[in-house]
Design a protein around this motif. Structure first.
Motif, PDB file in Angstrom:
ATOM      1  N   VAL A 152       0.813  -0.948  -0.253  1.00  0.00           N
ATOM      2  CA  VAL A 152       0.250  -0.037   0.024  1.00  0.00           C
ATOM      3  C   VAL A 152       0.768   1.243  -0.174  1.00  0.00           C
ATOM      4  CG1 VAL A 152      -1.942   1.207   1.274  1.00  0.00           C
ATOM      5  CG2 VAL A 152      -1.750  -1.331   1.420  1.00  0.00           C
ATOM      6  N   TYR A 153       0.846   2.095  -1.008  1.00  0.00           N
ATOM      7  CA  TYR A 153       1.606   3.321  -1.066  1.00  0.00           C
ATOM      8  C   TYR A 153       0.822   4.590  -1.134  1.00  0.00           C
ATOM      9  CZ  TYR A 153       0.598   3.140  -6.196  1.00  0.00           C
ATOM     10  OH  TYR A 153      -0.056   3.157  -7.449  1.00  0.00           O
ATOM     11  N   ALA A 200      -1.516  11.706  10.242  1.00  0.00           N
ATOM     12  CA  ALA A 200      -0.118  11.970  10.289  1.00  0.00           C
ATOM     13  C   ALA A 200       0.776  11.806  11.321  1.00  0.00           C
ATOM     14  CB  ALA A 200      -0.081  13.786  10.258  1.00  0.00           C
ATOM     15  N   TYR A 201       0.058  11.379  12.623  1.00  0.00           N
ATOM     16  CA  TYR A 201       0.583  10.930  13.992  1.00  0.00           C
ATOM     17  C   TYR A 201       1.350   9.481  13.672  1.00  0.00           C
ATOM     18  CZ  TYR A 201       1.318   9.973  18.698  1.00  0.00           C
ATOM     19  OH  TYR A 201       2.005   9.728  20.243  1.00  0.00           O
ATOM     20  N   GLU A 202       0.768   8.794  12.683  1.00  0.00           N
ATOM     21  CA  GLU A 202       1.004   7.416  12.378  1.00  0.00           C
ATOM     22  C   GLU A 202       2.343   7.249  11.498  1.00  0.00           C
ATOM     23  OE1 GLU A 202      -2.136   5.177  11.726  1.00  0.00           O
ATOM     24  OE2 GLU A 202      -3.197   5.769  13.480  1.00  0.00           O
ATOM     25  N   SER A 203       2.721   8.414  11.196  1.00  0.00           N
ATOM     26  CA  SER A 203       3.832   8.748  10.074  1.00  0.00           C
ATOM     27  C   SER A 203       3.709   7.981   8.665  1.00  0.00           C
ATOM     28  CB  SER A 203       5.355   7.724  10.537  1.00  0.00           C
ATOM     29  OG  SER A 203       6.243   8.214   9.588  1.00  0.00           O
ATOM     30  N   ARG A 204       2.873   8.831   7.936  1.00  0.00           N
ATOM     31  CA  ARG A 204       2.307   8.510   6.699  1.00  0.00           C
ATOM     32  C   ARG A 204       3.654   7.703   5.921  1.00  0.00           C
ATOM     33  NH1 ARG A 204      -0.401  14.155   6.420  1.00  0.00           N
ATOM     34  NH2 ARG A 204      -2.362  13.584   7.356  1.00  0.00           N
ATOM     35  N   LYS A 205       3.421   6.602   5.231  1.00  0.00           N
ATOM     36  CA  LYS A 205       4.409   5.885   4.354  1.00  0.00           C
ATOM     37  C   LYS A 205       3.974   4.557   3.924  1.00  0.00           C
ATOM     38  CE  LYS A 205       6.482   4.187   8.732  1.00  0.00           C
ATOM     39  NZ  LYS A 205       5.983   5.033   9.749  1.00  0.00           N
ATOM     40  N   PRO A 206       4.489   3.900   3.026  1.00  0.00           N
ATOM     41  CA  PRO A 206       4.026   2.746   2.544  1.00  0.00           C
ATOM     42  C   PRO A 206       4.037   1.793   3.365  1.00  0.00           C
ATOM     43  CG  PRO A 206       5.440   4.040   0.772  1.00  0.00           C
ATOM     44  CD  PRO A 206       5.634   4.726   2.169  1.00  0.00           C
ATOM     45  N   TYR A 207       3.376   0.776   3.169  1.00  0.00           N
ATOM     46  CA  TYR A 207       3.482  -0.573   3.927  1.00  0.00           C
ATOM     47  C   TYR A 207       3.004  -1.617   3.372  1.00  0.00           C
ATOM     48  CZ  TYR A 207      -1.520   0.611   4.973  1.00  0.00           C
ATOM     49  OH  TYR A 207      -2.979   0.616   4.782  1.00  0.00           O
ATOM     50  N   THR A 208       3.306  -3.061   3.680  1.00  0.00           N
ATOM     51  CA  THR A 208       2.833  -4.070   3.242  1.00  0.00           C
ATOM     52  C   THR A 208       2.057  -4.806   4.191  1.00  0.00           C
ATOM     53  OG1 THR A 208       4.935  -4.297   1.835  1.00  0.00           O
ATOM     54  CG2 THR A 208       3.686  -6.293   2.069  1.00  0.00           C
ATOM     55  N   HIS A 209       0.600  -4.924   3.793  1.00  0.00           N
ATOM     56  CA  HIS A 209      -0.447  -5.410   4.825  1.00  0.00           C
ATOM     57  C   HIS A 209      -1.733  -5.733   3.917  1.00  0.00           C
ATOM     58  CE1 HIS A 209      -2.774  -6.895   8.247  1.00  0.00           C
ATOM     59  NE2 HIS A 209      -3.510  -6.066   7.590  1.00  0.00           N
ATOM     60  N   PRO A 210      -2.201  -7.027   3.878  1.00  0.00           N
ATOM     61  CA  PRO A 210      -1.741  -8.214   4.707  1.00  0.00           C
ATOM     62  C   PRO A 210      -0.818  -9.001   4.045  1.00  0.00           C
ATOM     63  CG  PRO A 210      -3.843  -8.670   3.774  1.00  0.00           C
ATOM     64  CD  PRO A 210      -3.563  -7.068   3.558  1.00  0.00           C
ATOM     65  N   LEU A 211       0.236  -9.654   4.735  1.00  0.00           N
ATOM     66  CA  LEU A 211       0.821 -10.672   4.381  1.00  0.00           C
ATOM     67  C   LEU A 211       0.271 -11.911   4.689  1.00  0.00           C
ATOM     68  CD1 LEU A 211       4.401  -9.632   5.802  1.00  0.00           C
ATOM     69  CD2 LEU A 211       3.803  -9.681   3.112  1.00  0.00           C
ATOM     70  N   ARG A 212       0.291 -12.994   3.558  1.00  0.00           N
ATOM     71  CA  ARG A 212      -0.530 -14.231   3.945  1.00  0.00           C
ATOM     72  C   ARG A 212       0.582 -15.318   3.560  1.00  0.00           C
ATOM     73  NH1 ARG A 212      -5.078 -11.353   2.244  1.00  0.00           N
ATOM     74  NH2 ARG A 212      -6.623 -11.179   4.074  1.00  0.00           N
ATOM     75  N   GLY A 270       2.062  -3.904   9.416  1.00  0.00           N
ATOM     76  CA  GLY A 270       2.654  -5.127   8.555  1.00  0.00           C
ATOM     77  C   GLY A 270       4.101  -4.926   8.597  1.00  0.00           C
ATOM     78  N   LEU A 271       4.648  -4.842   7.277  1.00  0.00           N
ATOM     79  CA  LEU A 271       6.034  -4.664   7.016  1.00  0.00           C
ATOM     80  C   LEU A 271       6.348  -3.243   6.347  1.00  0.00           C
ATOM     81  CD1 LEU A 271       8.857  -6.390   6.738  1.00  0.00           C
ATOM     82  CD2 LEU A 271       8.074  -7.015   4.203  1.00  0.00           C
ATOM     83  N   GLN A 272       7.068  -2.523   7.057  1.00  0.00           N
ATOM     84  CA  GLN A 272       7.382  -1.167   6.577  1.00  0.00           C
ATOM     85  C   GLN A 272       8.752  -0.711   6.813  1.00  0.00           C
ATOM     86  OE1 GLN A 272       4.625   1.709   8.346  1.00  0.00           O
ATOM     87  NE2 GLN A 272       4.916   0.881  10.206  1.00  0.00           N
ATOM     88  N   MET A 273       9.030   0.205   6.308  1.00  0.00           N
ATOM     89  CA  MET A 273      10.515   1.037   6.623  1.00  0.00           C
ATOM     90  C   MET A 273      10.344   2.163   7.346  1.00  0.00           C
ATOM     91  SD  MET A 273      13.978   0.770   5.993  1.00  0.00           S
ATOM     92  CE  MET A 273      13.846  -0.284   4.601  1.00  0.00           C
TER      93      MET A 273
END
Length: 306
Positions: free
Chosen positions: A28-29, A35-47, A67-70
């Motif tokens: 998800v990009y 904004a408090y959650e630090s907007r950035k891409p992430y990978t979810h769900p992983l299955r 999920g998985l995120q930098m």
């Protein structure tokens, strides 16, 4: 033999990879709105290949875990992790004016093969007030979707360049004074039912000894609710990380908050001078079943780095 995959790109939103009718991952990009959650891409769900979900999203204890995120928890006074910020002598504080973000600027490459997805994403790391601090090239490869082994893999590479006229200083809560909290870098949050999971590494390493340890890989075995099943995630460094700008250590918790991070600044800060770059490359293997050490090492031996 690798199975065929299907890739669906919802432009401006996410990239979904499926195999055998199972959605394995969603990258998800499009930024989440808070904004408090630090907007950035992430990978979810992983299955897993059997459809078992192995990532958590916005858990009640840490809404910014996705999920998985930098991430980068402490970067020159800014928080690119999200949520509260550790302040020496004052524990964790809500400091919304320190929350940065990672802006998706576009894809520089996007290739879908029969059994492989490769894309290059361009991002900008933006401080809270809008200053552009870093440019990132992110290389993602989904590969080795192998029903015979019950596993598939995602490789995640980062090249980060400092575009400021002063050094970028990378740290963690531990470098700021909190023991055993060296989280930063590529981070995975597991689902709630993975609490109490088993953690192990090579050469007899395991359990609490993995926190802050250095090892080429770490495995996390979780047991699912609702079904009688386990799943395993293997987190592995590319050999080239041995020559990275700063040595890495494992950050891992397996009880109430199942999570793993390839921490690039666990015990000590490091600085990236203006105009210079650093690179890291990682692999995450998603597998059905409770793997043991021999299964992990056998898999990693069969699937070398290219």
């Amino acid at each position: 033999m690798s199975a065929a995959i299907t890739v669906t790109h919802r432009h401006g939103d996410r990239v979904i990879v499926e195999a055998g009718g199972v959605p394995l991952m969603s990258y998800v990009y499009k930024p989440d709105p808070v904004a408090y959650e630090s907007r950035k891409p992430y990978t979810h769900p992983l299955r897993t290949l059997r459809g078992r979900r192995v990532s958590g999203y916005r858990p009640a204890d840490h809404r910014w875990h996705k999920g998985l995120q930098m991430t980068s928890s402490h970067l020159s006074g800014q928080n690119f992790w999200g949520g509260h910020t550790y302040v020496p002598g004052h524990w964790y504080q809500d400091l919304p004016d320190r929350i940065g973000s990672m802006r998706h600027d576009g894809f520089a490459g996007f290739t879908v093969g029969g059994d492989r997805l490769t894309f290059t994403e361009r991002l900008t790391w933006v401080a809270h007030r809008g200053d552009e601090w870093a440019r990132e090239r992110r290389d993602i490869v989904v590969h080795s979707v192998e029903p015979g082994e019950g596993a598939w893999a995602i490789d995640w590479g980062i090249e980060l360049t400092n575009v400021r006229d002063v050094p970028l200083v990378f740290g963690s809560p531990t470098t700021a004074g909190r023991e055993q909290a060296g989280y930063t870098g590529l981070h995975w949050r597991g689902p709630r039912d993975f609490g109490g999971g088993r953690v192990f590494g090579p050469d007899g390493l395991g359990g609490d000894d993995m926190m802050g340890a250095q090892a080429p890989w770490l495995a996390f075995v979780g047991e699912h609710d609702d079904v009688d099943a386990h799943s395993t995630l293997v987190f592995a460094h590319s050999p080239e990380n041995d020559h990275a700008i700063h040595e890495s250590h494992w950050f891992v918790r397996s009880k109430e908050t199942p999570m793993v991070a390839f921490s690039w600044a666990f015990f000590e800060e490091f600085a990236l001078p203006p105009g210079e770059s650093f690179t890291y490359r990682y692999r995450v293997v998603v597998a059905d079943g409770a793997w043991d050490r021999d299964q992990v090492t056998g898999y990693l031996d069969r699937h070398g780095w290219s």
